[in-house]
Design a protein around this motif. Structure first.
Motif, PDB file in Angstrom:
ATOM      1  N   GLY A 176       0.817  -1.208   0.000  1.00  0.00           N
ATOM      2  CA  GLY A 176       0.000   0.000   0.000  1.00  0.00           C
ATOM      3  C   GLY A 176       0.851   1.258   0.000  1.00  0.00           C
ATOM      4  O   GLY A 176       0.525   2.248  -0.666  1.00  0.00           O
ATOM      5  N   ARG A 177       1.962   1.234   0.743  1.00  0.00           N
ATOM      6  CA  ARG A 177       2.859   2.387   0.775  1.00  0.00           C
ATOM      7  C   ARG A 177       3.517   2.604  -0.591  1.00  0.00           C
ATOM      8  O   ARG A 177       3.707   3.751  -1.028  1.00  0.00           O
ATOM      9  CB  ARG A 177       3.935   2.193   1.845  1.00  0.00           C
ATOM     10  CG  ARG A 177       3.377   2.174   3.256  1.00  0.00           C
ATOM     11  CD  ARG A 177       4.467   2.099   4.313  1.00  0.00           C
ATOM     12  NE  ARG A 177       3.891   1.728   5.600  1.00  0.00           N
ATOM     13  CZ  ARG A 177       4.120   0.589   6.231  1.00  0.00           C
ATOM     14  NH1 ARG A 177       4.919  -0.312   5.688  1.00  0.00           N
ATOM     15  NH2 ARG A 177       3.559   0.340   7.400  1.00  0.00           N
ATOM     16  N   ARG A 178       3.858   1.499  -1.236  1.00  0.00           N
ATOM     17  CA  ARG A 178       4.448   1.620  -2.571  1.00  0.00           C
ATOM     18  C   ARG A 178       3.451   2.226  -3.554  1.00  0.00           C
ATOM     19  O   ARG A 178       3.809   3.093  -4.366  1.00  0.00           O
ATOM     20  CB  ARG A 178       4.904   0.246  -3.063  1.00  0.00           C
ATOM     21  CG  ARG A 178       5.508   0.275  -4.455  1.00  0.00           C
ATOM     22  CD  ARG A 178       5.975  -1.098  -4.872  1.00  0.00           C
ATOM     23  NE  ARG A 178       6.355  -1.118  -6.273  1.00  0.00           N
ATOM     24  CZ  ARG A 178       6.698  -2.215  -6.945  1.00  0.00           C
ATOM     25  NH1 ARG A 178       6.718  -3.386  -6.311  1.00  0.00           N
ATOM     26  NH2 ARG A 178       7.019  -2.159  -8.221  1.00  0.00           N
ATOM     27  N   LEU A 179       2.217   1.789  -3.482  1.00  0.00           N
ATOM     28  CA  LEU A 179       1.182   2.350  -4.348  1.00  0.00           C
ATOM     29  C   LEU A 179       1.029   3.847  -4.109  1.00  0.00           C
ATOM     30  O   LEU A 179       0.857   4.627  -5.052  1.00  0.00           O
ATOM     31  CB  LEU A 179      -0.154   1.645  -4.090  1.00  0.00           C
ATOM     32  CG  LEU A 179      -0.253   0.184  -4.541  1.00  0.00           C
ATOM     33  CD1 LEU A 179      -1.547  -0.430  -4.017  1.00  0.00           C
ATOM     34  CD2 LEU A 179      -0.200   0.077  -6.066  1.00  0.00           C
ATOM     35  N   MET A 180       1.072   4.248  -2.849  1.00  0.00           N
ATOM     36  CA  MET A 180       0.957   5.658  -2.494  1.00  0.00           C
ATOM     37  C   MET A 180       2.064   6.472  -3.143  1.00  0.00           C
ATOM     38  O   MET A 180       1.823   7.516  -3.765  1.00  0.00           O
ATOM     39  CB  MET A 180       1.004   5.795  -0.970  1.00  0.00           C
ATOM     40  CG  MET A 180       0.997   7.233  -0.476  1.00  0.00           C
ATOM     41  SD  MET A 180      -0.600   8.012  -0.786  1.00  0.00           S
ATOM     42  CE  MET A 180      -0.315   9.603  -0.015  1.00  0.00           C
ATOM     43  N   GLY A 181       3.294   6.003  -3.012  1.00  0.00           N
ATOM     44  CA  GLY A 181       4.422   6.723  -3.582  1.00  0.00           C
ATOM     45  C   GLY A 181       4.327   6.852  -5.088  1.00  0.00           C
ATOM     46  O   GLY A 181       4.541   7.945  -5.649  1.00  0.00           O
TER      47      GLY A 181
END
Length: 237
Positions: A176-181
């Motif tokens: 999810g954090r990767r998607l955010m970035g």
């Protein structure tokens, strides 16, 4: 400049401002949303192959169909404004395709997170810009971003899987954090590279705009809504 309860400051935007640059910005946004819907349809249809059950496959296929069903109205509005739908979508193909290339899910659960979180981030960005549009275009854009209740399916599947295997939660939180970035990088690139959209956000004599501080608050709101979605899934943001 004062912002609305949702964070934007649309003010008293005319029904459709007589401003060529504004029209270009509207065509840009409609083109971006339309290609985003087509891209989401393609991705969801592909992800359906990873579904573990027939019920899951049908649910994802239904989500894909819902995305594609919104394209016709967006194309109609582009045509109504004198634009070519395919020319309007073309400038956004590389950025959106690059996002999907960088965030290809490796399994069923990553695909669910992307459908819920990744698409949600893009939708939030477009909603923020839509707040500065004429009422008719704004309503069309907002309606095209409605998930029609499909997110409940994703939340149920992810929460159930994490309850069965708590270790899965850590991996999906990182995803999810990767998607955010990736999503923020692409959103900032789109806003910066399209002159008409940049001018729309900057405002004009007949409509409000965003200064640098307000743009920062816009991305803060997007980040906060991302955290809310992650929490809804039972994941740390």
């Amino acid at each position: 400049m004062a912002e609305s309860a949702s964070g934007a400051a649309p003010g008293n935007t005319p029904e459709f401002p007589d401003d060529p640059l504004y029209k270009d910005a509207v065509l840009d946004l409609l083109g971006a949303v339309a290609y985003g819907e087509i891209s989401a349809f393609e991705r969801l249809a592909e992800d359906a192959r990873m579904a573990p059950t027939m019920e899951d496959k049908v649910a994802i296929a239904t989500m894909a169909s819902a995305e594609f069903s919104k394209v016709a109205a967006l194309h109609a509005r582009i045509t109504e404004l004198g634009g070519d739908p395919f020319a309007a979508m073309a400038p956004f193909r590389d950025a959106i395709d690059l996002f999907h290339a960088h965030t290809a899910p490796s399994d069923w659960y990553e695909s669910l997170i992307k459908a819920f979180v990744g698409d949600g981030l893009a939708d939030d960005f477009y909603r923020e810009i839509a707040a500065y549009l004429d009422p008719g275009t704004r309503d069309l854009v907002v309606a095209s971003l409605d998930d029609e209740g499909h997110s409940a399916f994703v939340v149920d599947r992810v929460r159930t899987a994490i309850a069965a295997d708590p270790r899965l939660g850590g991996r999906l939180a990182l995803w999810g954090r990767r998607l955010m970035g990736e999503a923020l990088t692409q959103a900032q690139r789109v806003a910066a590279e399209r002159d008409a959209l940049s001018a729309l956000l900057a405002g004009g004599v007949d409509r409000p705009g965003l200064d640098l501080a307000a743009i920062g608050r816009m991305f803060t709101r997007i980040t906060e809504r991302h955290a809310e979605r992650m929490a809804e899934l039972g994941l740390a943001s």
